[in-house]
Design a protein around this motif. Structure first.
Motif, mmCIF file in Angstrom:
data_model
loop_
_atom_site.group_PDB
_atom_site.id
_atom_site.type_symbol
_atom_site.label_atom_id
_atom_site.label_comp_id
_atom_site.label_asym_id
_atom_site.label_seq_id
_atom_site.Cartn_x
_atom_site.Cartn_y
_atom_site.Cartn_z
ATOM 1 N N UNK A 13 0.827 -1.200 0.000
ATOM 2 C CA UNK A 13 0.000 0.000 0.000
ATOM 3 C C UNK A 13 0.869 1.261 0.000
ATOM 4 N N UNK A 14 1.959 1.209 0.715
ATOM 5 C CA UNK A 14 2.872 2.363 0.727
ATOM 6 C C UNK A 14 3.394 2.644 -0.680
ATOM 7 N N UNK A 15 3.696 1.598 -1.410
ATOM 8 C CA UNK A 15 4.186 1.762 -2.777
ATOM 9 C C UNK A 15 3.109 2.375 -3.674
ATOM 10 N N UNK A 16 1.858 1.935 -3.502
ATOM 11 C CA UNK A 16 0.776 2.483 -4.324
ATOM 12 C C UNK A 16 0.561 3.968 -4.049
ATOM 13 N N UNK A 17 0.617 4.376 -2.789
ATOM 14 C CA UNK A 17 0.433 5.789 -2.469
ATOM 15 C C UNK A 17 1.590 6.623 -3.024
ATOM 16 N N UNK A 18 2.789 6.081 -2.983
ATOM 17 C CA UNK A 18 3.915 6.804 -3.585
ATOM 18 C C UNK A 18 3.725 6.957 -5.086
ATOM 19 N N UNK A 19 3.214 5.914 -5.727
ATOM 20 C CA UNK A 19 3.027 5.971 -7.175
ATOM 21 C C UNK A 19 1.929 6.951 -7.572
ATOM 22 N N UNK A 20 0.869 7.042 -6.768
ATOM 23 C CA UNK A 20 -0.200 7.971 -7.141
ATOM 24 C C UNK A 20 0.272 9.418 -7.037
ATOM 25 N N UNK A 21 1.153 9.706 -6.074
ATOM 26 C CA UNK A 21 1.701 11.057 -5.985
ATOM 27 C C UNK A 21 2.676 11.330 -7.133
ATOM 28 N N UNK A 22 3.426 10.321 -7.511
ATOM 29 C CA UNK A 22 4.364 10.493 -8.625
ATOM 30 C C UNK A 22 3.608 10.702 -9.923
#
Length: 237
Positions: free
Chosen positions: A76-85
């Protein structure tokens, strides 16, 4: 009555085609253009609560596109980072994880320091240099003398593994003296290393152990296994 079909002009159809080269750049192409448009629309939502709901919905969609990664830690942490990117860091929502910044994402790792690249005597390997440095750090005594002798024997074994000719102990002692910067001197000592015959016999035994079992069995010309006579078998009475 149904209207008569009107044939479209081919030039008008081609004129309305949209090529990828003319579209906006996809930051993470693996998710596709539709998801990128959803993120762009969520970025433009004025109400913060609605924007948070849209972001959580997009996170669910991104997770469904990668079902094999759901059990990976910090997925989930990776997904949130990707949505901001993918929003080009313009998405302002309440994230359960620290919001990444452009500086952190574009941060380059430090350059790694590689070990010795071109040793003078490559057949000894880099571990010999490490062993010599350890021996130099020890105090004079029986333990250091025994370690130096082990290093010299290992150097002779490595030398004969790559150079199939015989080598004298004097050559090994000279190389040891040079690699240790003159701190390990056996040139004037009466030490004797293992003989070339013993070392070659040991190397041969080691190579035979590493050989596959099926390679040790030699077949005859007809492709059959050689006949082995069993003398212990009792003859029929």
């Amino acid at each position: 009555m149904m209207e008569k079909y009107i044939k479209e002009n081919a030039n008008d159809v081609v004129h309305h085609l949209e090529y990828n080269a003319e579209r906006t750049h996809l930051i993470i192409p693996e998710y596709g253009r539709h998801l990128q448009k959803l993120i762009d629309q969520a970025t433009e939502i004025a109400d913060r609560d609605e924007r948070n709901k849209a972001a959580k919905y997009i996170i669910q969609v991104m997770g469904s596109l990668n079902p094999h990664l759901r059990d990976v830690p910090d997925f989930q942490h990776k997904l949130w980072d990707q949505i901001f990117i993918m929003s080009d860091f313009r998405l302002d929502v309440d994230s359960p994880y620290p919001v990444p910044t452009r500086e952190v994402i574009n941060l380059k790792p430090e350059r790694l320091a590689y070990p010795q690249k071109n040793p003078k005597y490559r057949f000894y390997g880099n571990n010999i240099k490490y062993m010599i440095n350890v021996a130099n750090s020890w105090e004079e005594g029986e333990m250091k003398s025994a370690l130096v002798k082990v290093i010299a024997n290992h150097m002779k074994k490595s030398y004969l593994s790559w150079n199939k000719d015989t080598v004298t102990d004097t050559v090994i002692f000279e190389h040891l003296y040079e690699l240790s910067d003159g701190k390990l001197n056996l040139l004037q000592s009466a030490e004797e290393l293992l003989t070339t015959t013993d070392i070659m016999r040991t190397n041969k035994k080691t190579s035979n152990k590493n050989m596959p079992q099926n390679a040790k069995i030699k077949n005859n010309k007809n492709g059959k296994k050689p006949f082995v006579k069993n003398n212990n078998k009792n003859p029929k009475s």
